[in-house]
Design an enzyme around this catalytic site. Structure first.
Site, short mmCIF file in Angstrom:
data_model
loop_
_atom_site.label_atom_id
_atom_site.label_comp_id
_atom_site.label_asym_id
_atom_site.label_seq_id
_atom_site.Cartn_x
_atom_site.Cartn_y
_atom_site.Cartn_z
N TYR A 63 -1.72 -0.50 10.35
CA TYR A 63 -1.89 -1.04 9.12
C TYR A 63 -0.58 -0.42 8.18
O TYR A 63 -0.18 -1.25 7.37
CB TYR A 63 -3.29 -0.47 8.51
CG TYR A 63 -3.52 -0.62 7.00
CD1 TYR A 63 -3.99 -1.68 6.42
CD2 TYR A 63 -3.09 0.28 5.97
CE1 TYR A 63 -4.23 -2.13 5.25
CE2 TYR A 63 -3.29 0.17 4.58
CZ TYR A 63 -3.87 -1.17 4.32
OH TYR A 63 -4.08 -1.22 2.99
N SER A 74 0.67 -1.21 -0.23
CA SER A 74 -0.27 0.01 -0.07
C SER A 74 0.84 1.30 0.09
O SER A 74 2.09 1.22 0.78
CB SER A 74 -0.97 -0.01 1.17
OG SER A 74 -1.50 1.10 1.44
P1 NAP Z 1 -11.60 -5.54 0.60
O1 NAP Z 1 -12.57 -5.33 -0.75
O2 NAP Z 1 -12.05 -5.31 1.92
O3 NAP Z 1 -11.12 -7.12 0.18
C1 NAP Z 1 -10.26 -7.75 1.29
C2 NAP Z 1 -10.18 -9.20 1.02
O4 NAP Z 1 -9.15 -9.94 1.92
C3 NAP Z 1 -11.58 -9.86 1.29
O5 NAP Z 1 -11.64 -10.86 -0.05
C4 NAP Z 1 -11.34 -10.67 2.59
O6 NAP Z 1 -12.03 -11.95 2.60
C5 NAP Z 1 -9.68 -10.72 2.61
N1 NAP Z 1 -9.33 -11.31 3.83
C6 NAP Z 1 -9.03 -10.45 4.61
N2 NAP Z 1 -8.51 -10.92 5.70
C7 NAP Z 1 -8.33 -12.33 5.30
C8 NAP Z 1 -7.72 -13.58 5.87
N3 NAP Z 1 -7.32 -13.55 7.17
N4 NAP Z 1 -7.49 -14.69 5.19
C9 NAP Z 1 -8.11 -14.75 4.02
N5 NAP Z 1 -8.64 -13.48 3.40
C10 NAP Z 1 -8.72 -12.42 4.14
O7 NAP Z 1 -10.25 -4.72 0.28
P2 NAP Z 1 -9.37 -4.37 -0.92
O8 NAP Z 1 -9.11 -2.88 -0.83
O9 NAP Z 1 -9.61 -4.97 -2.11
O10 NAP Z 1 -7.82 -4.71 -0.31
C11 NAP Z 1 -7.09 -5.89 -1.08
C12 NAP Z 1 -5.94 -5.37 -0.47
O11 NAP Z 1 -5.14 -4.30 -1.29
C13 NAP Z 1 -5.42 -5.37 0.83
O12 NAP Z 1 -4.15 -6.13 1.15
C14 NAP Z 1 -5.28 -4.03 1.08
O13 NAP Z 1 -4.61 -3.81 2.21
C15 NAP Z 1 -4.71 -3.50 -0.21
N6 NAP Z 1 -4.86 -2.04 -0.53
C16 NAP Z 1 -6.13 -1.74 -0.67
C17 NAP Z 1 -6.36 -0.02 -0.90
C18 NAP Z 1 -7.49 0.50 -1.08
O14 NAP Z 1 -7.45 1.71 -1.17
N7 NAP Z 1 -8.44 -0.36 -1.25
C19 NAP Z 1 -5.17 0.63 -1.03
C20 NAP Z 1 -3.62 0.31 -0.83
C21 NAP Z 1 -3.76 -1.19 -0.42
P3 NAP Z 1 -13.86 -12.06 2.75
O15 NAP Z 1 -14.15 -11.47 1.53
O16 NAP Z 1 -13.86 -13.49 2.97
O17 NAP Z 1 -13.93 -11.00 3.93
#
Ligand code: NAP
Length: 249
Positions: free
Chosen positions: A158, A144
């Protein structure tokens, strides 16, 4: 049909789901891992199959080694030799200051965002490394922009977990560079997904987006493109590298 098999942790929603769809469109057989949201993961698998692709959904908490072992065994048995891992699963909690954080929350954040990618990377290396008789592969960690910014007044925990993931990306990349495995990371900025609601501010991207250099938040599909490039042979000389996909942030 390509021989590429990719495991995407947290592949049922957000960036992971966009990556699963794009990987399938590029010919990968796809494992969509999820922890709780079975319906979303099943929806992604159904979409991929309807388009003629191959996909499975597997429940596992990536921070638990027994569940990670079961997850990788499901890939071995149902999809074949793993060639790519996307360490995408990640979590954050309510916005607050560092002096308001407690031990239980820190344990949860480190488990999902650090232990999970470490356990999955280890399982992938044992399958891909020429040292273990494998044929190589590629790992992409979803870090991130927070690792550079520190996320003050929101979630320093985080941000620090993503800093650890950046260190792992460098260290592991060098450890397995001569064993046929490339390890790289993307660092997304503000992306339209559900993760911001978990932080207590569902509209965060709309609030902060206009202040960013490009004047908007990003789409999950824009991150998936970077991940698929790093996985692909087009990135054959990239390892230990970071792509900042943050609209200039
Ligand atoms: P999201 O829509 O909340 O999705 C998160 C996913 O991670 C969900 O599918 C969830 O599973 C899964 N998850 C969480 N903890 C888990 C665990 N212990 N074991 C297995 N699965 C787990 O979030 P997102 O924004 O797409 O995030 C994806 C990645 O991008 C993350 O690493 C996040 O830190 C990174 N990121 C996001 C952003 C942003 O602005 N969105 C920015 C920078 C980085 P369930 O569906 O089963 O709950």
């Amino acid at each position: 049909m390509s021989d590429d098999v990719v495991l995407i942790t947290g592949g049922g929603r957000g960036i992971g789901a966009a990556t699963a769809r794009l990987a399938a469109a590029r010919g990968y057989r796809v494992c969509v891992n999820f922890r709780t949201d079975e319906a979303s993961a099943a929806g992604v698998v159904d979409e991929i199959r309807a388009a003629g692709g191959t996909a499975i959904a597997v429940r596992a908490d990536v921070s638990r080694s027994t569940e990670v072992d079961r997850l990788f065994q499901a890939v071995d048995q149902q999809l074949g030799t793993l060639t790519a891992l996307v360490n995408n699963a990640g979590t954050l909690e309510k916005q607050c200051r560092l002096d308001e954080l407690d031990e239980e929350r820190l344990t949860r954040i480190w488990a999902a965002n650090i232990t999970g990618p470490f356990l999955c990377a280890a399982a992938a290396v044992r399958r891909m490394s020429t040292r273990y008789g494998g044929s190589g592969g590629a790992i992409v960690n979803v870090s991130s922009a927070a690792s550079r910014i520190g996320s003050p007044n929101e979630y320093v925990d985080y941000a620090a977990s993503k800093g650890a993931l950046d260190s792992m990306t460098r260290g592991l990349a060098l450890e397995v560079a001569a064993e046929g495995i490339r390890v790289n990371a993307v660092r997304p900025g503000l992306i339209h997904t559900d993760i911001h609601a978990q932080g207590g501010e569902p509209g965060r991207v709309d609030r902060v987006g206009p202040q960013l250099p490009m004047g908007r938040g990003g789409r999950p599909e824009e991150i998936a493109e970077g991940i698929l490039w790093l996985l692909s042979p087009a990135a054959s000389y990239a390892t230990g590298a970071f792509i900042d996909l943050a609209g200039g942030r």
